[in-house]
Scaffold this motif. Structure first.
Motif, mmCIF file in Angstrom:
data_model
loop_
_atom_site.group_PDB
_atom_site.id
_atom_site.type_symbol
_atom_site.label_atom_id
_atom_site.label_comp_id
_atom_site.label_asym_id
_atom_site.label_seq_id
_atom_site.Cartn_x
_atom_site.Cartn_y
_atom_site.Cartn_z
ATOM 1 N N ALA A 186 -78.353 63.913 47.715
ATOM 2 C CA ALA A 186 -77.301 63.156 47.037
ATOM 3 C C ALA A 186 -77.907 62.020 46.213
ATOM 4 O O ALA A 186 -77.514 61.791 45.062
ATOM 5 N N VAL A 187 -78.874 61.314 46.788
ATOM 6 C CA VAL A 187 -79.530 60.219 46.067
ATOM 7 C C VAL A 187 -80.280 60.769 44.860
ATOM 8 O O VAL A 187 -80.227 60.203 43.762
ATOM 9 N N LYS B 288 -67.371 55.773 50.990
ATOM 10 C CA LYS B 288 -68.120 54.722 51.678
ATOM 11 C C LYS B 288 -69.502 55.214 52.082
ATOM 12 O O LYS B 288 -70.508 54.529 51.869
ATOM 13 N N THR B 289 -69.572 56.403 52.650
ATOM 14 C CA THR B 289 -70.863 56.953 53.066
ATOM 15 C C THR B 289 -71.784 57.127 51.870
ATOM 16 O O THR B 289 -72.952 56.727 51.907
ATOM 17 N N LEU B 290 -71.260 57.726 50.793
ATOM 18 C CA LEU B 290 -72.091 57.937 49.607
ATOM 19 C C LEU B 290 -72.609 56.612 49.067
ATOM 20 O O LEU B 290 -73.807 56.470 48.801
ATOM 21 N N ALA C 152 -76.675 52.513 47.974
ATOM 22 C CA ALA C 152 -77.087 51.111 48.088
ATOM 23 C C ALA C 152 -78.410 51.006 48.842
ATOM 24 O O ALA C 152 -79.304 50.257 48.435
ATOM 25 N N ALA C 153 -78.546 51.763 49.912
ATOM 26 C CA ALA C 153 -79.784 51.740 50.692
ATOM 27 C C ALA C 153 -80.968 52.248 49.873
ATOM 28 O O ALA C 153 -82.102 51.826 50.084
ATOM 29 N N ILE D 84 -74.804 49.656 41.826
ATOM 30 C CA ILE D 84 -73.406 49.896 42.213
ATOM 31 C C ILE D 84 -72.582 48.702 41.762
ATOM 32 O O ILE D 84 -72.921 47.562 42.059
ATOM 33 N N ARG D 85 -71.487 48.980 41.040
ATOM 34 C CA ARG D 85 -70.639 47.888 40.573
ATOM 35 C C ARG D 85 -69.872 47.301 41.757
ATOM 36 O O ARG D 85 -69.626 47.988 42.755
#
Length: 91
Positions: A38-39, A60-62, A67-68, A73-74
């Motif tokens: 996904a990343v 939220k999970t995505l 973020a990690a 991310i806005r």
């Protein structure tokens, strides 16, 4: 010779515990595989909505994964009703 039920039960429960540990490890491995894919898809510029759908995860999970990984991310929009300015009147 007759086997003592407690020994058979203990052996069965040990086998169950081992099977659960193996399952948990495999699930964690597959989760990492999906997260990494996904990343990588996000880094190519793929639609985040499509990534979320194909990964089968919540927004939220995505976004936690992204973020990690250091993705841009806005900020989250404030909750509540959007302003009525600029909308055509009802009726």
């Amino acid at each position: 010779m007759v086997e003592i039920p407690e020994k058979a039960q203990a052996e069965a429960l040990r086998a169950l515990a081992l099977a659960k540990e193996r399952r948990d490890a495999e699930i964690a491995r597959l989760d990492r595989l999906v997260r990494d894919a996904a990343v990588a898809a996000d880094r190519t510029g793929a639609s985040r909505t499509r990534i979320k759908q194909l990964a089968g995860v919540s927004s939220k999970t995505l976004y936690d994964w992204l973020a990690a990984a250091g993705a841009s991310i806005r900020p989250k929009r404030p909750s509540g009703r959007r302003s009525q300015e600029g909308r055509a009147p009802n009726g």
